[in-house]
Design a protein around this motif. Sequence first.
Motif, PDB file in Angstrom:
ATOM      1  N   PRO A  72      13.086  -7.767  10.619  1.00  0.00           N
ATOM      2  CA  PRO A  72      13.132  -6.505   9.864  1.00  0.00           C
ATOM      3  C   PRO A  72      11.803  -5.760   9.891  1.00  0.00           C
ATOM      4  O   PRO A  72      10.731  -6.366   9.994  1.00  0.00           O
ATOM      5  N   CYS A  73      11.901  -4.433   9.779  1.00  0.00           N
ATOM      6  CA  CYS A  73      10.688  -3.604   9.683  1.00  0.00           C
ATOM      7  C   CYS A  73      10.072  -3.700   8.291  1.00  0.00           C
ATOM      8  O   CYS A  73       8.856  -3.614   8.139  1.00  0.00           O
ATOM      9  N   VAL A  74      10.921  -3.845   7.261  1.00  0.00           N
ATOM     10  CA  VAL A  74      10.426  -3.970   5.887  1.00  0.00           C
ATOM     11  C   VAL A  74       9.978  -5.414   5.664  1.00  0.00           C
ATOM     12  O   VAL A  74      10.748  -6.361   5.889  1.00  0.00           O
ATOM     13  N   THR A  75       8.731  -5.566   5.228  1.00  0.00           N
ATOM     14  CA  THR A  75       8.140  -6.906   5.096  1.00  0.00           C
ATOM     15  C   THR A  75       7.642  -7.121   3.665  1.00  0.00           C
ATOM     16  O   THR A  75       6.907  -6.272   3.141  1.00  0.00           O
ATOM     17  N   PRO A  76       8.013  -8.229   3.007  1.00  0.00           N
ATOM     18  CA  PRO A  76       7.504  -8.504   1.650  1.00  0.00           C
ATOM     19  C   PRO A  76       5.978  -8.584   1.634  1.00  0.00           C
ATOM     20  O   PRO A  76       5.356  -9.043   2.594  1.00  0.00           O
ATOM     21  N   GLU A  77       5.400  -8.165   0.523  1.00  0.00           N
ATOM     22  CA  GLU A  77       3.944  -8.132   0.394  1.00  0.00           C
ATOM     23  C   GLU A  77       3.312  -9.496   0.612  1.00  0.00           C
ATOM     24  O   GLU A  77       2.244  -9.614   1.218  1.00  0.00           O
ATOM     25  N   VAL A  78       3.973 -10.559   0.140  1.00  0.00           N
ATOM     26  CA  VAL A  78       3.387 -11.894   0.215  1.00  0.00           C
ATOM     27  C   VAL A  78       3.096 -12.288   1.666  1.00  0.00           C
ATOM     28  O   VAL A  78       2.109 -12.964   1.949  1.00  0.00           O
ATOM     29  N   VAL A  79       3.943 -11.854   2.605  1.00  0.00           N
ATOM     30  CA  VAL A  79       3.742 -12.178   4.023  1.00  0.00           C
ATOM     31  C   VAL A  79       2.470 -11.510   4.548  1.00  0.00           C
ATOM     32  O   VAL A  79       1.636 -12.145   5.216  1.00  0.00           O
ATOM     33  N   LEU A  80       2.305 -10.229   4.237  1.00  0.00           N
ATOM     34  CA  LEU A  80       1.157  -9.483   4.743  1.00  0.00           C
ATOM     35  C   LEU A  80      -0.114  -9.776   3.949  1.00  0.00           C
ATOM     36  O   LEU A  80      -1.216  -9.528   4.424  1.00  0.00           O
ATOM     37  N   LYS A  81       0.066 -10.311   2.747  1.00  0.00           N
ATOM     38  CA  LYS A  81      -1.093 -10.793   1.981  1.00  0.00           C
ATOM     39  C   LYS A  81      -1.653 -12.035   2.663  1.00  0.00           C
ATOM     40  O   LYS A  81      -2.875 -12.174   2.841  1.00  0.00           O
ATOM     41  N   ALA A  82      -0.760 -12.931   3.086  1.00  0.00           N
ATOM     42  CA  ALA A  82      -1.190 -14.157   3.759  1.00  0.00           C
ATOM     43  C   ALA A  82      -1.857 -13.852   5.092  1.00  0.00           C
ATOM     44  O   ALA A  82      -2.849 -14.484   5.464  1.00  0.00           O
ATOM     45  N   SER A  83      -1.329 -12.879   5.823  1.00  0.00           N
ATOM     46  CA  SER A  83      -1.869 -12.564   7.149  1.00  0.00           C
ATOM     47  C   SER A  83      -3.186 -11.804   7.081  1.00  0.00           C
ATOM     48  O   SER A  83      -3.881 -11.663   8.093  1.00  0.00           O
ATOM     49  N   GLY A  84      -3.533 -11.281   5.900  1.00  0.00           N
ATOM     50  CA  GLY A  84      -4.785 -10.544   5.744  1.00  0.00           C
ATOM     51  C   GLY A  84      -4.639  -9.042   5.829  1.00  0.00           C
ATOM     52  O   GLY A  84      -5.604  -8.302   5.608  1.00  0.00           O
ATOM     53  N   HIS A  85      -3.426  -8.544   6.115  1.00  0.00           N
ATOM     54  CA  HIS A  85      -3.246  -7.100   6.285  1.00  0.00           C
ATOM     55  C   HIS A  85      -3.435  -6.318   4.980  1.00  0.00           C
ATOM     56  O   HIS A  85      -3.963  -5.219   4.991  1.00  0.00           O
ATOM     57  N   VAL A  86      -3.010  -6.899   3.856  1.00  0.00           N
ATOM     58  CA  VAL A  86      -3.124  -6.181   2.584  1.00  0.00           C
ATOM     59  C   VAL A  86      -4.585  -5.905   2.246  1.00  0.00           C
ATOM     60  O   VAL A  86      -4.941  -4.836   1.746  1.00  0.00           O
ATOM     61  N   ASP A  87      -5.452  -6.857   2.571  1.00  0.00           N
ATOM     62  CA  ASP A  87      -6.865  -6.709   2.214  1.00  0.00           C
ATOM     63  C   ASP A  87      -7.713  -6.071   3.310  1.00  0.00           C
ATOM     64  O   ASP A  87      -8.697  -5.391   3.014  1.00  0.00           O
ATOM     65  N   LYS A  88      -7.315  -6.256   4.575  1.00  0.00           N
ATOM     66  CA  LYS A  88      -8.238  -5.897   5.661  1.00  0.00           C
ATOM     67  C   LYS A  88      -7.711  -4.897   6.683  1.00  0.00           C
ATOM     68  O   LYS A  88      -8.460  -4.482   7.568  1.00  0.00           O
ATOM     69  N   PHE A  89      -6.438  -4.482   6.585  1.00  0.00           N
ATOM     70  CA  PHE A  89      -5.898  -3.570   7.599  1.00  0.00           C
ATOM     71  C   PHE A  89      -6.281  -2.133   7.221  1.00  0.00           C
ATOM     72  O   PHE A  89      -5.475  -1.358   6.713  1.00  0.00           O
ATOM     73  N   THR A  90      -7.539  -1.807   7.453  1.00  0.00           N
ATOM     74  CA  THR A  90      -8.086  -0.535   6.966  1.00  0.00           C
ATOM     75  C   THR A  90      -8.873   0.193   8.054  1.00  0.00           C
ATOM     76  O   THR A  90      -9.328  -0.408   9.023  1.00  0.00           O
ATOM     77  N   ASP A  91      -9.001   1.502   7.867  1.00  0.00           N
ATOM     78  CA  ASP A  91      -9.960   2.323   8.610  1.00  0.00           C
ATOM     79  C   ASP A  91     -10.867   2.987   7.583  1.00  0.00           C
ATOM     80  O   ASP A  91     -10.490   3.155   6.414  1.00  0.00           O
ATOM     81  N   LEU A  92     -12.055   3.389   8.025  1.00  0.00           N
ATOM     82  CA  LEU A  92     -12.997   4.049   7.116  1.00  0.00           C
ATOM     83  C   LEU A  92     -12.706   5.544   7.063  1.00  0.00           C
ATOM     84  O   LEU A  92     -12.590   6.209   8.096  1.00  0.00           O
ATOM     85  N   MET A  93     -12.615   6.064   5.845  1.00  0.00           N
ATOM     86  CA  MET A  93     -12.232   7.459   5.628  1.00  0.00           C
ATOM     87  C   MET A  93     -13.320   8.201   4.866  1.00  0.00           C
ATOM     88  O   MET A  93     -14.037   7.617   4.049  1.00  0.00           O
ATOM     89  N   VAL A  94     -13.461   9.488   5.151  1.00  0.00           N
ATOM     90  CA  VAL A  94     -14.339  10.369   4.361  1.00  0.00           C
ATOM     91  C   VAL A  94     -13.510  11.562   3.890  1.00  0.00           C
ATOM     92  O   VAL A  94     -12.507  11.917   4.507  1.00  0.00           O
TER      93      VAL A  94
END
Length: 519
Positions: A138-160
Amino acid sequence: MDATEQSLRQSLSEKSSSVEAQGNAVRALKASRAAKPEIDAAIEQLNKLKLEKSTVEKELQSIISSSGNGSLNREAFRKAVVNTLERRLFYIPSFKIYSGVAGLFDYGPPGCAIKSNVLSFWRQHFILEENMLEVDCPCVTPEVVLKASGHVDKFTDLMVKDEKTGTCYRADHLLKDYCTEKLEKDLTISAEKAAELKDVLAVMEDFSPEQLGAKIREYGITAPDTKNPLSDPYPFNLMFQTSIGPSGLIPGYMRPETAQGIFVNFKDLYYYNGKKLPFAAAQIGQAFRNEISPRQGLLRVREFTLAEIEHFVDPENKSHPKFSDVAKLEFLMFPREEQMSGQSAKKLCLGEAVAKGTVNNETLGYFIGRVYLFLTRLGIDKERLRFRQHLANEMAHYAADCWDAEIESSYGWIECVGIADRSAYDLRAHSDKSGTPLVAEEKFAEPKEVEKLVITPVKKELGLAFKGNQKNVVESLEAMNEEEAMEMKATLESKGEVEFYVCTLKKSVNIKKNMVSIS
């Protein structure tokens, strides 16, 4: 920097100084009412110097354009191609009658046909020829999965942000645009300044928010549309957030990649494969990234199709039985040593690159070769395709080696495929978070006897004693190293209880003999 370009920039700087000095001399002669022949001679010398300066400028502009740094010809070419593709309905901006939304595109009939052909060839080349296991998650993914993979905390770009209008920009794009424009259009900058700008372009992806902000301030970069000052860079998570179910109590995200669906299904895939390694799983599907400032046409969009492979191998044996099939391939490779020393990509034999350790192992090398064959058979020009190795500071701490297949387009060198030895990071992360061991087994010829520290907290007794703090105490007990555990065991056996410091509670608690078993 190219030696010829450096020499020309140095020469142009000297010519500019000479023109300025001669111009001052002419003005001084006129101010002092010098004789007309003397003024005429000075003006003639000034014109001569201006002509020499103009010649050097043209040579430098030619070098910049021919080396691929000039953008004028590429922009004209790109506009012509995009115009044709949109006119013939290969693709068009989505929701066009409502003015569209940046980063979203619709494929028309010819675009759908091309996309279908490319994906069919990918499936044939990789999944079928390599006997991979295909999944569709599925395209929809529970938060717990992406929390474990590090995406919730680190999948970022720097914005101004524009401090007055609030318009958002991706910080590294602004810095990149400034450096590129200076190098291509400002021929007056010194060779030293040009070298500095090129160095910034090479390492800017590794800049911290503080370093990026410092460069933006140093170069006086402002908001492109309003020229207003910009905020300091800060991280922005690129995932689209949603909730699953009508209650809104199950947070989730639209997946930013397709790989996590493979990792969480490892146990079942491993069983399906007869509990044998190595094996590979693949998935083709949609991914979603809430880009800060989508651009570069179809290259940086908010919804796109990904095709990913995860190949699982014994970490102590990364040889590949079919490596000899690709070992003799020669193509442009860009190892990190050449990047650090300012050299260009050069043709290397893949077998030699693996033998010398430039490429970490045969399995990684095999897939680099297979990706090269896929792209060239697809029609990519061999001279505009290179494999660039990640610099040491680009790689995650758990990665053994990473290479990107980059294609030279009208936007410059663009990463098209990432090939990485990620070790067991993802499987370990999901094992720890879910409590389900995602591991493979190895059968030994002879049984092996090993010693293992086993700490078993008695949760019933701990719950009675510590109530709501039970979890903190259990986690601290399980986290003990062997020395701490054996010392506690000895104390419990001699005294029946022991003082134990729980760091998450920031205090010591009294552990009794019936609360934990250590062996």
